[in-house]
Design a protein around this motif. Structure first.
Motif, PDB file in Angstrom:
ATOM      1  N   PHE A  66      45.037  44.501  37.867  1.00 40.78           N
ATOM      2  CA  PHE A  66      45.176  43.781  39.067  1.00 40.78           C
ATOM      3  C   PHE A  66      43.814  44.355  39.986  1.00 40.78           C
ATOM      4  N   VAL A  67      43.635  45.618  39.768  1.00 45.51           N
ATOM      5  CA  VAL A  67      42.526  46.121  40.643  1.00 45.51           C
ATOM      6  C   VAL A  67      41.100  45.396  40.081  1.00 45.51           C
ATOM      7  N   ILE A  68      40.941  45.213  38.683  1.00 45.00           N
ATOM      8  CA  ILE A  68      39.760  44.687  38.398  1.00 45.00           C
ATOM      9  C   ILE A  68      39.793  43.181  38.569  1.00 45.00           C
TER      10      ILE A  68
ATOM     11  N   ILE B 271      40.804  41.993  41.322  1.00 47.71           N
ATOM     12  CA  ILE B 271      40.369  41.896  42.903  1.00 47.71           C
ATOM     13  C   ILE B 271      38.517  42.228  42.989  1.00 47.71           C
ATOM     14  N   ALA B 272      38.136  43.144  42.124  1.00 48.68           N
ATOM     15  CA  ALA B 272      36.919  43.479  42.102  1.00 48.68           C
ATOM     16  C   ALA B 272      35.992  42.036  41.778  1.00 48.68           C
ATOM     17  N   GLU B 273      36.616  41.281  40.684  1.00 49.25           N
ATOM     18  CA  GLU B 273      35.856  40.025  40.279  1.00 49.25           C
ATOM     19  C   GLU B 273      36.005  38.952  41.506  1.00 49.25           C
ATOM     20  N   ARG B 274      37.206  39.132  42.496  1.00 48.03           N
ATOM     21  CA  ARG B 274      37.165  38.139  43.500  1.00 48.03           C
ATOM     22  C   ARG B 274      35.849  38.370  44.342  1.00 48.03           C
ATOM     23  N   PHE B 275      35.692  39.853  44.598  1.00 46.06           N
ATOM     24  CA  PHE B 275      34.680  40.222  45.394  1.00 46.06           C
ATOM     25  C   PHE B 275      33.229  39.729  45.081  1.00 46.06           C
ATOM     26  N   LEU B 276      33.116  39.672  43.620  1.00 44.45           N
ATOM     27  CA  LEU B 276      31.987  39.583  43.087  1.00 44.45           C
ATOM     28  C   LEU B 276      31.594  38.032  43.144  1.00 44.45           C
ATOM     29  N   HIS B 277      32.841  37.228  43.019  1.00 46.55           N
ATOM     30  CA  HIS B 277      32.669  35.701  43.154  1.00 46.55           C
ATOM     31  C   HIS B 277      32.199  35.358  44.455  1.00 46.55           C
ATOM     32  N   LYS B 278      32.918  36.200  45.741  1.00 48.47           N
ATOM     33  CA  LYS B 278      32.183  35.720  46.939  1.00 48.47           C
ATOM     34  C   LYS B 278      30.874  36.613  47.215  1.00 48.47           C
ATOM     35  N   ARG B 279      30.165  37.112  46.266  1.00 47.98           N
ATOM     36  CA  ARG B 279      28.883  37.739  46.412  1.00 47.98           C
ATOM     37  C   ARG B 279      29.033  38.738  47.230  1.00 47.98           C
ATOM     38  N   ASN B 280      30.332  39.566  47.296  1.00 49.00           N
ATOM     39  CA  ASN B 280      30.348  40.859  48.065  1.00 49.00           C
ATOM     40  C   ASN B 280      30.127  41.887  47.004  1.00 49.00           C
ATOM     41  N   LEU B 281      28.610  42.312  47.034  1.00 46.63           N
ATOM     42  CA  LEU B 281      28.610  43.463  45.792  1.00 46.63           C
ATOM     43  C   LEU B 281      29.221  44.738  46.013  1.00 46.63           C
ATOM     44  N   TRP B 282      29.266  45.191  47.293  1.00 49.46           N
ATOM     45  CA  TRP B 282      29.945  46.532  47.501  1.00 49.46           C
ATOM     46  C   TRP B 282      31.387  46.626  47.136  1.00 49.46           C
TER      47      TRP B 282
ATOM     48  N   PHE C 161      32.819  44.740  45.328  1.00 47.77           N
ATOM     49  CA  PHE C 161      33.012  44.567  43.706  1.00 47.77           C
ATOM     50  C   PHE C 161      32.760  45.929  43.254  1.00 47.77           C
ATOM     51  N   ARG C 162      32.051  46.703  43.457  1.00 51.83           N
ATOM     52  CA  ARG C 162      31.486  47.964  43.123  1.00 51.83           C
ATOM     53  C   ARG C 162      32.475  48.952  43.486  1.00 51.83           C
ATOM     54  N   VAL C 163      33.148  48.902  44.676  1.00 50.80           N
ATOM     55  CA  VAL C 163      34.284  49.834  44.830  1.00 50.80           C
ATOM     56  C   VAL C 163      35.492  49.576  43.972  1.00 50.80           C
ATOM     57  N   PHE C 164      36.003  48.270  44.051  1.00 49.32           N
ATOM     58  CA  PHE C 164      37.047  48.266  43.075  1.00 49.32           C
ATOM     59  C   PHE C 164      36.840  48.296  41.570  1.00 49.32           C
ATOM     60  N   TRP C 165      35.892  47.987  41.174  1.00 54.06           N
ATOM     61  CA  TRP C 165      35.194  48.124  39.903  1.00 54.06           C
ATOM     62  C   TRP C 165      35.449  49.768  39.469  1.00 54.06           C
ATOM     63  N   LEU C 166      34.621  50.546  40.412  1.00 54.31           N
ATOM     64  CA  LEU C 166      34.757  51.973  39.826  1.00 54.31           C
ATOM     65  C   LEU C 166      36.302  52.491  40.034  1.00 54.31           C
ATOM     66  N   LEU C 167      36.970  51.975  40.887  1.00 53.17           N
ATOM     67  CA  LEU C 167      38.452  51.992  40.936  1.00 53.17           C
ATOM     68  C   LEU C 167      39.159  52.054  39.672  1.00 53.17           C
ATOM     69  N   THR C 168      38.898  50.731  39.182  1.00 53.79           N
ATOM     70  CA  THR C 168      39.217  50.355  37.683  1.00 53.79           C
ATOM     71  C   THR C 168      38.740  51.509  36.685  1.00 53.79           C
ATOM     72  N   MET C 169      37.645  51.887  36.643  1.00 49.77           N
ATOM     73  CA  MET C 169      37.345  52.733  35.805  1.00 49.77           C
ATOM     74  C   MET C 169      37.884  54.164  36.110  1.00 49.77           C
ATOM     75  N   ALA C 170      38.179  54.484  37.254  1.00 51.68           N
ATOM     76  CA  ALA C 170      38.745  55.642  37.587  1.00 51.68           C
ATOM     77  C   ALA C 170      40.212  55.849  36.994  1.00 51.68           C
ATOM     78  N   MET C 171      40.801  54.325  37.113  1.00 56.78           N
ATOM     79  CA  MET C 171      42.237  54.454  36.639  1.00 56.78           C
ATOM     80  C   MET C 171      42.418  54.447  35.027  1.00 56.78           C
ATOM     81  N   GLY C 172      41.364  53.870  34.515  1.00 58.00           N
ATOM     82  CA  GLY C 172      41.041  53.859  32.913  1.00 58.00           C
ATOM     83  C   GLY C 172      41.013  55.223  32.343  1.00 58.00           C
TER      84      GLY C 172
END
Lengths: 204, 305, 561
Positions: free
Chosen positions: A86-88, A90-101, A103-114
């Motif tokens: 679900f986190v990833i 949300i990250a994709e949603r942010f990217l879709h809206k071109r909100n890069l930061w 995206f990066r925060v939630f993307w990093l969170l996904t990585m941390a969870m993995g």
């Protein structure tokens, strides 16, 4: 019997269409990646079938001194990994809206969870009283979790790559197919884990 | 024109059927002697399939060769043939005919298989036990005597037979004629295949399992038993004789064998291996060593001289 | 990237990619041009066809006499193992992938494959696998000697005890070849699904493209199962796990299921594109449209799915329960239906045509006849009672050599001759081609027909020595084998000679219909200056209609009278 190459273009609009048709690289990449994942899932399916058949046909399934697997920690692990899907998203949603930061925060969170999942699994492995060669149970357990773990690791590495690339200016001008593929791969790894968890931990 | 075409086709079909029937009868001669009740059933099915196969083969190749011979293009003819793209009724017919044929073949084969009643291994999962079985062996025979039970031990690259009733061991398989035989197949190492061509029977021997295997020899004589599942270096040498004899001869042989003190039998794999290891230069690669030559009451004649 | 200016396309000249060599050297580079890769595949695989053929000569040499006297038994066992492995993994699969690589983009009107770099990587994995396999001859204990099935427990027996052994290298090579094939399959499926020229609907694709699609779908669902089995076998061999090792409680029959779940459909991966080749060649040289185009296309797809549920017919004698034997007998015989439909369609295509017996046509006709024969013995093998008798005998060897040599390899030769002018821009020598055909046709039958009586008499396959009763047919088979060895000489002479100094080939020497015949011979880099717009079905012989919009295709195929 001459070549038709030297002929003048006949239908102009068709050419524009043709150009569009053959240069849909992002679409091809996504399509090809889905085909690959479908194929990859057959490997997991084969391992699942092996596990199932071994389990129902082997009389002394667990090695000596083992009565089953502890489920508490793996369950926490499972919840973390499944939520990361679900986190990833949300990250994709942010990217879709071109909100890069975002995206990066939630993307990093996904990585941390993995990474948390992988560490948890490493901890579980180190505490188990049986090894890879401890009969069919040991063999299939480590084969399944190991092969899945390798996929989680691959997913995290891919995510890392995507994160670095997000800092390249103009990275998303050509589309976001790399991010989409990575995310798809992550969902795939999650679904595989759910099946795996049911087979290994729930069905004891 | 229509009637002439139909007549020609009918004549050709009859000729083809006659030739195919003849080939189907020849098929019996391509096979080893029929030494078991099961072999007759297999051969019947084989002859049927050869007949059917010949008919189809002659039809197709006949049509191809005819068109190749007749419908050749002229040297300077660059025109095209008639643009026929298909014919729906014809296509339906030639889809339906194969469907009917393969169902016929499969159902017939299944009936033959059930009559053979080859007892394969009872698998780990008893999912389904098929059908009331009309067995190949005649009922009176069964009433006459219970099946003869013999153990078959296989290892790289030895066949060894044990007759538990008389505690006899042998490297040659002796069987009574016209009596149901029940073999207990087992292997000590890899998968071997128990195959007697004259009986048309074959069964892989799977490690960690004892496989019951039943059949009825019906013809006295000497046949070959071969390993049919590739089992390593000396695979080809893993053969022995099967002797089918009358009940009286069989009992005599058993009684005599029981009296004999066990001797080391000749084993081709072990002998070749010893010979090879005595040579200074090894002409091949390193192999799994063969099991030692077996010690049995009765040793097969092979290699005795 | 969606709005490439038309000028940019129109200005593409038939030049190599920037920086790439345009001479023979390009075949030794990491080229991403599908045509270069196609030829790389074809030449590499043909080299290994010769290697595998050399192994076959040793096998046939040993079998001239009943005794095991030419080579040691271990060497004989290595020979048949490597013969099978090389012929399948380094000849059949790569050569078919190579042909498909060359033809599919041209036939569907694309400039290249969907993933050109992946394509090049997939190709270069083949030589890596080949080197590993050949290196296993120098491993302790020699190369794998467990047959190309590598059934455990025999494949797990490791007499040298070394970690690095022939079986290990064999598994590694097969795994690499498998990964390469999956990459190729992803590429082909994507290319065919997404890169077709406008107007090229599914039912306007040439049958060859249909069959490649069908075959590659099989690769996608089948190969992973083999990979799973191979990984588990590798673990057993190297780390001492117990998946397939009965001594440790494992189940060796499960491996057989994994193996055949892929390796039976693999036969259709090979034979389907060959059906495609037949479907391309017969209409051209009979000057008639393919009879029943749609049903031929659909039957290919049917085979793709039915072939996934037939594998246990390889295991009728392996300790399979009766219900399984019967079920898989029914599924297996059903394969004969879509296959038979195709055979009838080809015969109907030929019937009443204007046949021209060029070398490719001869090879296709010969292969068709041998395929019918192989199909009939195949039906016999599908029935449980007969299979129990002839399973693992020379009957099976004869059957599948009629499929893999008589049909598939002959079909490959047909394809190579047919598209040789397109690939090289030169014509082959017709006389040498016909000589090659007749030697091959006679040699194939002389080599493989005697195997059927041998199997019926009960000669097991994979034996280095046999009972004297089998000698007669074996001598015949060996003579046929050596004849086949000789038969490749005119082929090599023809290919090398014609490529170097053959007559210049026109764009469309066969007056064939198809997009690949509308570009120059050899085609320019990126194939089409303008992507053609397809307006007709693929086999319009005798119909005098254009294949693409604004083109004089009709003039190309019918001579003005």
């Amino acid at each position: 019997m001459e070549s038709s190459l030297d002929q003048a273009p006949a239908i102009a609009h068709a050419h524009a269409h043709a150009a569009e048709h053959t240069h849909d690289e992002a679409g091809n990449a996504l399509f090809g990646f889905i085909v690959f994942l479908l194929s990859e899932s057959v490997i997991f399916l084969s391992f699942f079938v092996s596990y199932f058949l071994y389990k129902i046909t082997t009389s002394d399934w667990y090695p000596d001194g083992v009565t089953g697997l502890a489920t508490r920690e793996p369950l926490i692990n499972t919840i973390v990994l499944v939520s990361s899907s679900f986190v990833i998203f949300i990250a994709e949603r942010f990217l879709h809206k071109r909100n890069l930061w975002g995206f990066r925060v939630f993307w990093l969170l996904t990585m941390a969870m993995g990474a948390y999942f992988l560490l948890g699994q490493a901890k579980e492995w180190s505490e188990l009283p049986f090894g890879f060669t401890s009969g069919l149970f040991g063999g299939t357990f480590y084969l399944l979790t190991g092969f899945h773990g390798l996929h989680v690791l691959t997913g995290i590495l891919l995510q890392g790559l995507m994160l670095i690339r997000s800092f390249i200016p103009g990275n998303y001008d050509k589309g976001t197919v790399g991010v989409e593929e990575t995310s798809l791969f992550w969902h795939f790894v999650d679904v595989i884990w759910i099946v795996l968890f049911i087979l290994l931990y729930v069905w004891q | 024109m229509k009637i002439r075409t139909i007549l020609t086709l009918v004549v050709l079909a009859i000729a083809n059927a006659a030739i195919s029937w003849w080939v189907g009868q020849q098929a019996y001669h391509w096979l080893p002697p029929q030494a078991s009740a099961e072999s007759k059933l297999v051969d019947e099915l084989f002859s049927f399939l050869v007949t059917l196969g010949s008919f189809i083969f002659l039809c197709v190749t006949g049509a191809v060769l005819y068109t190749v011979a007749v419908h050749r293009v002229g040297r300077y003819d660059t025109s095209d043939g008639p643009p026929i793209e298909g014919n729906i009724p014809l296509e339906i017919v030639w889809t339906a005919i194969p469907i009917a044929l393969v169902i016929w073949i499969a159902v017939y084969s299944q009936q033959i298989y059930e009559k053979m009643a080859v007892h394969g291994p009872m698998e780990l999962v008893h999912l389904h036990n098929p059908i009331g079985i009309e067995a190949a062996y005649a009922a009176p025979m069964e009433a006459m005597s219970p099946p003869e039970e013999i153990e078959v031990h296989s290892r790289q690259w030895v066949w060894e037979f044990r007759y538990p009733g008389q505690d006899v061991t042998s490297t040659e398989l002796h069987l009574p004629v016209d009596r149901r035989v029940k073999l207990a197949l087992q292997t000590e190492d890899v998968i071997h295949g128990f195959y007697i061509p004259a009986f048309r029977l074959k069964q892989d021997i799977i490690p960690n399992k004892v496989i019951d295997f039943e059949f009825t020899p019906i013809r006295e004589g000497k046949y070959r038993l071969r390993d049919s599942q590739y089992s390593g270096t000396y695979f080809a040498a893993m053969q022995t004789d099967v002797v089918v004899q009358s009940e009286a001869d069989y009992q005599t042989w058993l009684a005599q064998a029981a009296k004999q003190t066990p001797v080391t039998a000749y084993n081709r794999a072990a002998a070749e291996y010893t010979r090879a290891s005595e040579k200074r230069i090894n002409a091949g690669w390193k192999t799994v060593p063969p099991a030692p030559a077996p010690i049995v009451n009765y040793a097969a004649e092979e290699g005795r001289a | 990237m969606t709005n490439v200016p038309i000028e940019a396309i129109a200005n593409r000249t038939p030049q190599p990619l920037p920086g790439a060599p345009d001479n023979w050297k390009r075949f030794f580079t990491f080229s991403t041009d599908h045509k270069v890769i196609g030829i790389q595949y074809l030449v590499t695989s043909f080299t290994f066809f010769l290697v595998g053929g050399f192994f076959a000569m040793i096998i046939r040499g040993e079998l001239v006499t009943p005794e095991a006297d030419l080579v040691d038994r271990t060497i004989y066992n290595a020979m048949f193992t490597m013969h099978g492995t090389v012929m399948l993994f380094l000849w059949m699969f790569p050569s078919l992938v190579g042909l498909a690589n060359y033809l599919v983009p041209l036939m569907i009107g694309a400039r290249d494959m969907a993933f050109p770099r992946l394509n090049a990587i997939a190709f270069w994995m083949v030589p890596v696998a080949a080197i590993l396999l050949m290196a296993s001859f120098f491993a302790p204990g020699g190369p794998s000697q467990s047959g190309w099935w590598a059934y455990p427990p025999v494949s797990l027996q490791n007499p040298t005890g070394k970690l690095l052994n022939g079986q290990f290298l064999w598994l590694l090579a097969v795994a690499i070849s498998g990964v390469s094939s999956i990459m190729g399959a992803v590429n082909f499926v994507t290319t065919i699904a997404k890169m077709r020229a406008p107007g090229m609907t599914l039912f306007r694709m040439p049958i060859y493209v249909w069959t490649v699609l069908s075959a590659q779908i099989i690769q996608l669902y089948g190969l992973p199962a083999l990979t799973a089995g191979a990984v588990m076998l590798l673990m057993d061999l190297t780390f001492g796990t117990s998946f397939f090792d009965p001594a440790k409680g494992g189940n060796p029959v499960l491996y057989q299921h994994f193996f055949w779940f892929y390796s039976h459909p693999a036969v259709y991966v090979i034979i389907l594109p060959i059906f495609g080749i037949f479907s391309e060649i017969f209409p051209v040289f009979a000057r008639k449209p393919l009879f029943g185009y749609k049903i031929v296309a659909i039957s290919s797809m049917t085979i793709t799915f039915v072939s996934g549920i037939v594998w246990v017919h390889h295991m009728f004698a392996s300790g399979t329960p009766p219900w399984m034997r019967i079920f898989f007998m029914f599924t297996t015989v059903f394969v004969a239906v879509p296959t038979g439909v195709k055979v009838f369609a080809w015969v109907a295509t030929l019937w009443g045509g204007k046949l021209r017996l060029t070398t490719p046509m001869l090879f296709a006709l010969g292969a068709l006849i041998m395929f019918v024969f192989a199909g009939i013995t195949g039906i016999m093998l599908a029935t449980v009672p007969i299979d129990i008798h002839v399973n693992n005998t020379y009957f099976v060897v004869g059957h599948f050599h009629y499929v893999l040599f008589g049909t598939a390899t002959m079909g490959m030769f047909a394809a190579i001759y047919h598209w040789f002018p397109k690939m090289t821009g030169r014509m082959y020598n017709e006389g040498l081609g016909q000589l090659h055909f007749w030697l091959t046709f006679v040699g194939t039958n002389l080599n493989f027909l005697p195997m059927h009586p041998l199997g019926l008499m009960g000669m097991p396959r994979r034996v280095a020595s046999y009972d004297p009763e089998f000698a007669f047919w074996n001598v015949l088979a060996s003579i046929g084998g050596f004849l086949l060895g000789m038969a490749t000489l005119p082929f090599i002479l023809n290919m090398v000679g014609s490529w170097v100094q053959g007559k210049k080939a026109p764009d469309n020497p066969w007056r064939a219909i198809g997009l690949e015949w509308m570009v120059s011979s050899p085609p320019p880099v990126e194939n089409f200056e303008e992507i053609p717009v397809v307006v007709a079905e693929p086999y319009g012989y005798g119909k005098n209609e254009p294949l693409v919009a604004g083109d004089r295709a009709a003039d190309l195929v019918t001579e003005p009278s």
